[in-house]
Scaffold this motif. Structure first.
Motif, PDB file in Angstrom:
ATOM      1  N   GLU A  22       0.838  -1.189   0.000  1.00 32.52           N
ATOM      2  CA  GLU A  22       0.000   0.000   0.000  1.00 32.52           C
ATOM      3  C   GLU A  22       0.877   1.244   0.000  1.00 32.52           C
ATOM      4  OE1 GLU A  22      -3.723   1.535   2.688  1.00 32.52           O
ATOM      5  OE2 GLU A  22      -2.069   0.576   3.732  1.00 32.52           O
ATOM      6  N   VAL A  23       0.425   2.260  -0.723  1.00 32.24           N
ATOM      7  CA  VAL A  23       1.048   3.575  -0.652  1.00 32.24           C
ATOM      8  C   VAL A  23      -0.065   4.614  -0.533  1.00 32.24           C
ATOM      9  CG1 VAL A  23       3.151   2.976  -1.927  1.00 32.24           C
ATOM     10  CG2 VAL A  23       1.165   3.854  -3.168  1.00 32.24           C
ATOM     11  N   ILE A  24       0.255   5.705   0.125  1.00 29.30           N
ATOM     12  CA  ILE A  24      -0.620   6.878   0.177  1.00 29.30           C
ATOM     13  C   ILE A  24       0.247   8.043  -0.267  1.00 29.30           C
ATOM     14  CG2 ILE A  24      -1.963   8.413   1.654  1.00 29.30           C
ATOM     15  CD1 ILE A  24      -2.654   5.963   3.390  1.00 29.30           C
ATOM     16  N   VAL A  25      -0.231   8.745  -1.306  1.00 28.96           N
ATOM     17  CA  VAL A  25       0.574   9.778  -1.947  1.00 28.96           C
ATOM     18  C   VAL A  25      -0.227  11.066  -2.064  1.00 28.96           C
ATOM     19  CG1 VAL A  25       1.857  10.364  -4.048  1.00 28.96           C
ATOM     20  CG2 VAL A  25       1.749   7.990  -3.293  1.00 28.96           C
ATOM     21  N   ALA A  26       0.385  12.178  -1.698  1.00 32.96           N
ATOM     22  CA  ALA A  26      -0.244  13.488  -1.865  1.00 32.96           C
ATOM     23  C   ALA A  26      -0.016  13.979  -3.289  1.00 32.96           C
ATOM     24  CB  ALA A  26       0.340  14.481  -0.865  1.00 32.96           C
ATOM     25  N   GLY A  27      -0.977  14.761  -3.784  1.00 31.97           N
ATOM     26  CA  GLY A  27      -0.813  15.396  -5.077  1.00 31.97           C
ATOM     27  C   GLY A  27      -1.253  14.561  -6.266  1.00 31.97           C
ATOM     28  N   LEU A  28      -1.873  13.420  -6.024  1.00 28.26           N
ATOM     29  CA  LEU A  28      -2.415  12.581  -7.092  1.00 28.26           C
ATOM     30  C   LEU A  28      -3.857  12.234  -6.760  1.00 28.26           C
ATOM     31  CD1 LEU A  28       0.351   9.924  -7.924  1.00 28.26           C
ATOM     32  CD2 LEU A  28      -0.450  11.792  -9.391  1.00 28.26           C
ATOM     33  N   SER A  29      -4.611  11.911  -7.791  1.00 24.72           N
ATOM     34  CA  SER A  29      -5.989  11.477  -7.586  1.00 24.72           C
ATOM     35  C   SER A  29      -6.170  10.080  -8.166  1.00 24.72           C
ATOM     36  CB  SER A  29      -6.971  12.432  -8.268  1.00 24.72           C
ATOM     37  OG  SER A  29      -6.885  12.299  -9.682  1.00 24.72           O
ATOM     38  N   GLY A 125      -6.192  15.889  -0.772  1.00 24.99           N
ATOM     39  CA  GLY A 125      -5.583  15.695  -2.085  1.00 24.99           C
ATOM     40  C   GLY A 125      -4.639  14.513  -2.147  1.00 24.99           C
ATOM     41  N   ARG A 126      -4.975  13.462  -1.412  1.00 29.49           N
ATOM     42  CA  ARG A 126      -4.141  12.254  -1.394  1.00 29.49           C
ATOM     43  C   ARG A 126      -4.872  11.104  -2.075  1.00 29.49           C
ATOM     44  NH1 ARG A 126      -3.763  10.692   4.379  1.00 29.49           N
ATOM     45  NH2 ARG A 126      -5.887  11.453   4.323  1.00 29.49           N
ATOM     46  N   VAL A 127      -4.084  10.139  -2.541  1.00 35.52           N
ATOM     47  CA  VAL A 127      -4.650   8.917  -3.096  1.00 35.52           C
ATOM     48  C   VAL A 127      -4.033   7.727  -2.359  1.00 35.52           C
ATOM     49  CG1 VAL A 127      -2.944   8.629  -4.979  1.00 35.52           C
ATOM     50  CG2 VAL A 127      -5.243   7.675  -5.225  1.00 35.52           C
ATOM     51  N   ARG A 128      -4.850   6.738  -2.142  1.00 36.05           N
ATOM     52  CA  ARG A 128      -4.405   5.481  -1.525  1.00 36.05           C
ATOM     53  C   ARG A 128      -4.468   4.401  -2.603  1.00 36.05           C
ATOM     54  NH1 ARG A 128      -8.060   1.468   1.648  1.00 36.05           N
ATOM     55  NH2 ARG A 128      -6.558   0.052   2.590  1.00 36.05           N
TER      56      ARG A 128
END
Length: 170
Positions: A22-29, A125-128
């Motif tokens: 799993e990753v959680i990243v800011a700035g992507l949808s 504004g994060r995506v998991r």
């Protein structure tokens, strides 16, 4: 946060092998990530452990419910049938999953897997991006014992490449 939906016989803990990344990243949808995962021909452009992707029926190039496709990974020629396909929408995560198999049914080298992905927007504004896979068969038993774990590391490479590709496209 949402969870993977497991088909009967593939629940983690009751199979021969299970990996979760799993990753959680800011700035992507989710909408920026989804097209890179939904079109299997794109996988080799950001994940070196996938090759020779093709559809085995008159579907594609995007995955869809019940699509039969083929690819090579971890040294296995994998046939797969998409068992879940729901694109992300407002308030709803994207979900894609497939049953994959390698080897003849009933043979000692048969490998069956359920590989599932969940992509969801989070606050700020994060995506998991979650990917989990359960495996059944002697090859799965061997992979479970391997150190370092090639499935865990390979799927992390897939996630990392997916994120970098989405960041480059956005």
């Amino acid at each position: 946060m949402h969870a993977i939906i497991w088909p009967e016989g593939y629940t983690p803990g009751f199979t021969d092998n299970f990996v979760s990344n799993e990753v959680i990243v800011a700035g992507l949808s989710a909408n920026e990530v989804w097209p890179l995962l939904a079109v299997p021909a794109r996988w080799p452009t950001y994940y070196a452990n996938s090759a020779n992707v093709r559809f085995m029926d008159n579907t594609g190039p995007e995955l869809s419910e019940d699509a039969h496709f083929y690819f090579e990974t971890f040294g296995f020629p994998v046939h797969a049938r998409c068992t879940e396909y729901v694109a992300p929408a407002l308030g709803q995560p994207g979900r894609v999953a497939w049953h994959g198999w390698a080897g003849e049914e009933g043979s000692g080298d048969r490998l069956d897997v359920h590989h599932a992905w969940l992509i969801e927007d989070l606050s700020g504004g994060r995506v998991r991006i979650l990917t989990q896979e359960t495996q059944i068969g002697r090859p799965a038993q061997e992979l479970r014992l391997a150190k370092p774990n090639p499935m865990l590391n390979g799927h992390q490479d897939w996630l990392d490449g997916l994120v970098l590709a989405a960041q480059g496209a956005s």
